[in-house]
Design an enzyme around this catalytic site. Structure first.
Site, PDB file in Angstrom:
ATOM      1  N   GLU A  62       0.887  -1.176   0.000  1.00 23.11           N
ATOM      2  CA  GLU A  62       0.000   0.000   0.000  1.00 23.11           C
ATOM      3  C   GLU A  62       0.915   1.213   0.000  1.00 23.11           C
ATOM      4  O   GLU A  62       1.574   1.492   1.010  1.00 23.11           O
ATOM      5  CB  GLU A  62      -0.889  -0.013   1.257  1.00 23.11           C
ATOM      6  CG  GLU A  62      -1.845  -1.180   1.317  1.00 23.11           C
ATOM      7  CD  GLU A  62      -3.000  -1.023   0.338  1.00 23.11           C
ATOM      8  OE1 GLU A  62      -3.458   0.110   0.110  1.00 23.11           O
ATOM      9  OE2 GLU A  62      -3.437  -2.044  -0.213  1.00 23.11           O
ATOM     10  N   CYS A  91      -2.050   9.033   2.765  1.00 23.42           N
ATOM     11  CA  CYS A  91      -1.756   8.536   1.427  1.00 23.42           C
ATOM     12  C   CYS A  91      -2.844   8.952   0.448  1.00 23.42           C
ATOM     13  O   CYS A  91      -2.589   9.116  -0.733  1.00 23.42           O
ATOM     14  CB  CYS A  91      -1.639   7.023   1.468  1.00 23.42           C
ATOM     15  SG  CYS A  91      -3.047   6.234   2.251  1.00 23.42           S
TER      16      CYS A  91
HETATM   17  P1  NAD Z   1       8.630   4.924   4.369  1.00 28.75           P
HETATM   18  O1  NAD Z   1       8.584   4.081   3.147  1.00 28.75           O
HETATM   19  O2  NAD Z   1       9.768   5.832   4.557  1.00 28.75           O
HETATM   20  O3  NAD Z   1       8.587   4.007   5.676  1.00 28.75           O
HETATM   21  C1  NAD Z   1       7.547   3.080   5.900  1.00 28.75           C
HETATM   22  C2  NAD Z   1       8.087   1.964   6.767  1.00 28.75           C
HETATM   23  O4  NAD Z   1       9.096   1.274   6.043  1.00 28.75           O
HETATM   24  C3  NAD Z   1       8.740   2.436   8.066  1.00 28.75           C
HETATM   25  O5  NAD Z   1       8.471   1.505   9.083  1.00 28.75           O
HETATM   26  C4  NAD Z   1      10.219   2.425   7.712  1.00 28.75           C
HETATM   27  O6  NAD Z   1      11.062   2.262   8.839  1.00 28.75           O
HETATM   28  C5  NAD Z   1      10.288   1.220   6.809  1.00 28.75           C
HETATM   29  N1  NAD Z   1      11.416   1.206   5.882  1.00 28.75           N
HETATM   30  C6  NAD Z   1      12.071   2.257   5.334  1.00 28.75           C
HETATM   31  N2  NAD Z   1      13.078   1.810   4.539  1.00 28.75           N
HETATM   32  C7  NAD Z   1      13.034   0.453   4.580  1.00 28.75           C
HETATM   33  C8  NAD Z   1      13.789  -0.564   3.965  1.00 28.75           C
HETATM   34  N3  NAD Z   1      14.815  -0.302   3.153  1.00 28.75           N
HETATM   35  N4  NAD Z   1      13.458  -1.844   4.214  1.00 28.75           N
HETATM   36  C9  NAD Z   1      12.418  -2.143   5.016  1.00 28.75           C
HETATM   37  N5  NAD Z   1      11.679  -1.218   5.649  1.00 28.75           N
HETATM   38  C10 NAD Z   1      11.978   0.071   5.427  1.00 28.75           C
HETATM   39  O7  NAD Z   1       7.247   5.708   4.432  1.00 28.75           O
HETATM   40  P2  NAD Z   1       6.765   6.747   5.548  1.00 28.75           P
HETATM   41  O8  NAD Z   1       7.430   8.053   5.304  1.00 28.75           O
HETATM   42  O9  NAD Z   1       6.870   6.127   6.891  1.00 28.75           O
HETATM   43  O10 NAD Z   1       5.219   6.860   5.201  1.00 28.75           O
HETATM   44  C11 NAD Z   1       4.698   7.754   4.306  1.00 28.75           C
HETATM   45  C12 NAD Z   1       4.370   7.049   3.015  1.00 28.75           C
HETATM   46  O11 NAD Z   1       3.430   6.006   3.274  1.00 28.75           O
HETATM   47  C13 NAD Z   1       3.687   7.953   2.008  1.00 28.75           C
HETATM   48  O12 NAD Z   1       4.232   7.716   0.734  1.00 28.75           O
HETATM   49  C14 NAD Z   1       2.235   7.525   2.052  1.00 28.75           C
HETATM   50  O13 NAD Z   1       1.513   7.800   0.893  1.00 28.75           O
HETATM   51  C15 NAD Z   1       2.368   6.064   2.324  1.00 28.75           C
HETATM   52  N6  NAD Z   1       1.128   5.524   2.900  1.00 28.75           N
HETATM   53  C16 NAD Z   1       0.349   4.715   2.127  1.00 28.75           C
HETATM   54  C17 NAD Z   1      -0.856   4.230   2.620  1.00 28.75           C
HETATM   55  C18 NAD Z   1      -1.746   3.347   1.776  1.00 28.75           C
HETATM   56  O14 NAD Z   1      -2.619   2.687   2.324  1.00 28.75           O
HETATM   57  N7  NAD Z   1      -1.553   3.288   0.458  1.00 28.75           N
HETATM   58  C19 NAD Z   1      -1.268   4.572   3.908  1.00 28.75           C
HETATM   59  C20 NAD Z   1      -0.446   5.409   4.663  1.00 28.75           C
HETATM   60  C21 NAD Z   1       0.757   5.875   4.155  1.00 28.75           C
END
Ligand code: NAD
Length: 496
Positions: A253, A287
């Site tokens: 997502e 998101c």
């Molecule tokens: P992010 O991708 O930076 O981090 C999300 C999670 O992934 C965190 O727990 C982070 O620690 C982890 N992560 C980061 N790098 C990683 C790696 N290399 N390997 C494994 N895990 C890793 O995103 P964010 O800034 O925390 O969240 C915001 C983003 O989430 C926005 O793009 C938003 O649109 C999206 N989002 C999507 C939905 C949906 O349902 N489509 C809902 C909420 C947020």
């Protein structure tokens, strides 16, 4: 200054100190005050958590539990979350700056996800398939996958963890959660409550820490049967290739840049509220933010005036105050990213007609940013193409339905879309023509555990919520039983 509380991982039903002995600080984005120190997870911690989840998966207390009893545990967990709802709401507000009133609203619905999947737990079954050979009984079975890794972002931590945990447990899996490093706390309490609800130790584990350390170690762990991820498109792409190369599934997502479209036949007052809710609720940190606003030229001035008026009356301040309408952005980098995008927009030729500046949040000194409206923008600009994840709307006029369908679909994302119209035929036409996994007509941000959702294009892969998501957490087995006692005939011909 008093010592900050230290939070450990939750592994195998116990609070476990990080193998490295290291912790990292979490701060309140409204005040910049430190809140607690969370365990800095690494590969050794992930190893331990996956091992605990593997033994829970094999444990007869879980493996042999009837599906009805599994549902019962989910129901109890929903009840316990309801009993702790104020505590959860406040901890999320302190962690990520969301409004207390929004979090109370979310907490009112989180138990419903567990109740929904509680009801579904004993309705997961296969089918008998009528093949052409009447002597053969062919049936399918839906089996749990094993250990699911759940990686979640910071913007709605408990809800987004629930979207994974409830169906994963419903289907009989065990889980290792890696919450965002910005919001470690709610997942830990959730895991404690799962144990208290009767899930065996190791069914729900939480390893806190950074994405590049604990997150990456979880993604790379060969003991996982699946990754369910919510977060940015960039991280999702990395996870997609890592899981694909190991032939394990992933549900992704991801980000969005959703269009919110106002036609000239819309109820303009409602549409203006929908536009404001779409982009300024949760300070735009969702998101599904309706960050591209397309307005029919005939009502463009009127709609814009209403949106700007409401944006300028939004009460910015302490998210714990019931009167506040816009809290801070979740952390310093997030605020800087939003400010950077608005500056980029200016340099690309956009005009800021309201907002466009950081705010001190009524003296709190946190990471606040004013509700911002950009005009004179177009689809070639980065502020229109890229996800800002903040309270920044790009507003553009359009002339016809064909015109707006083309503009709205001209994006790498496909998460959601809003349409404001009183024309029934147009509503259905637009729902069919928009390239987005969720389309809202005359509403925005509606969500239910019962309603499946999928991100199209770079907004994701796989379904969350509803009965559909059970497929994401099970594997399908096909069993063939020859009931005939006849001699096995020609060994060189396949039976069908
Ligand atoms: P992010 O991708 O930076 O981090 C999300 C999670 O992934 C965190 O727990 C982070 O620690 C982890 N992560 C980061 N790098 C990683 C790696 N290399 N390997 C494994 N895990 C890793 O995103 P964010 O800034 O925390 O969240 C915001 C983003 O989430 C926005 O793009 C938003 O649109 C999206 N989002 C999507 C939905 C949906 O349902 N489509 C809902 C909420 C947020």
């Amino acid at each position: 200054m008093p010592e900050l509380e230290q939070l450990h991982h939750f592994i195998g039903g116990e609070h476990v100190a990080p193998e490295s002995g290291e912790y990292f600080e979490s701060t309140n984005p409204a005040t910049r005050q430190p809140l607690y120190r969370a365990a800095r997870g690494n590969a050794a911690d992930i190893d331990r958590a996956v091992a605990a989840a593997q033994s829970a998966f094999a444990d007869p207390r879980w493996r042999d539990l009837s599906q009805t009893r599994r549902g019962h545990l989910l129901r109890r967990l929903g009840d316990l979350i309801g009993e702790h709802s104020e505590e959860f709401a406040r901890m999320e507000v302190l962690d990520n700056g969301k409004l207390l009133r929004e979090m109370r609203g979310q907490l009112a619905t989180v138990p419903e996800y567990y109740y929904y999947y509680a009801g579904l737990a004993d309705k997961i079954h296969g089918e008998v398939i009528p093949t052409s050979d009447r002597a053969v009984l062919n049936y399918t079975a839906r089996e749990p996958l094993g250990v699911v890794g759940a990686i979640t972002p910071w913007n709605s931590p408990l809800t987004l963890t629930t979207s994974k945990l409830a169906p994963a447990l419903c289907a009989g899996n065990t889980v290792v959660v890696k919450p965002s490093e910005h919001t470690s706390r709610s997942a830990l309490l959730l895991a404690e409550l799962a144990l208290a609800a009767g899930f065996p130790p190791g069914a729900v584990n939480v390893v806190t820490g950074f994405g590049s350390e604990a997150g990456q170690a979880l993604v790379d762990h060969t003991g996982l049967a699946k990754i369910s991820f919510t977060g940015s498109t960039a991280t999702g792409a990395r996870i997609a290739s890592a899981t694909a190369s190991r032939f394990i599934g992933s549900t992704l997502e991801l980000g969005g840049k959703s269009p919110n479209i106002v036609f000239d036949d819309a109820n303009i007052a409602n549409a203006a509220m929908g536009v404001v809710a779409g982009i300024f609720a949760a300070a735009g940190q969702t998101c599904i933010a309706g960050s591209r606003v397309f307005v029919h030229r005939a009502v463009y001035d009127e709609l814009l005036e209403r949106v700007v008026q409401r944006a300028e009356s939004i009460r910015i301040g302490d998210p714990l105050d019931e009167e506040t309408e816009l809290g801070p952005l979740a952390f310093a980098d997030q605020r800087d990213k939003v400010a950077g995008y608005v500056d980029l927009g200016r340099s690309e030729g956009a005009r800021v007609i309201t907002g466009g500046r950081p705010s001190d949040g009524g003296g709190l000194g946190g990471y606040f940013y004013e509700p911002t409206v950009l005009v004179d923008v177009n689809n070639d600009m980065r502020v229109v193409r890229e996800e800002i994840f903040g309270p920044v709307a790009a507003v553009m006029p359009f002339d016809s339905e064909d015109d707006v369908v083309r503009l709205a679909n001209d994006t790498e994302f496909g998460l959601a879309a809003g349409v404001w119209t009183t024309n029934l035929s147009r509503a259905h036409r637009m729902a069919a023509r928009l390239d987005a996994g969720t389309v809202w007509v005359n509403t925005y941000r509606a969500m239910s555990p019962m309603s499946p959702r999928e991100g199209f294009k770079a907004s994701g892969a796989g379904v969350e919520h509803g009965t559909e998501t059970i497929k994401e957490y099970t594997r399908l087995k096909s069993v063939w039983i020859n009931t005939s006692e006849d001699a096995v005939a020609d060994p060189f011909t396949m039976r069908s």
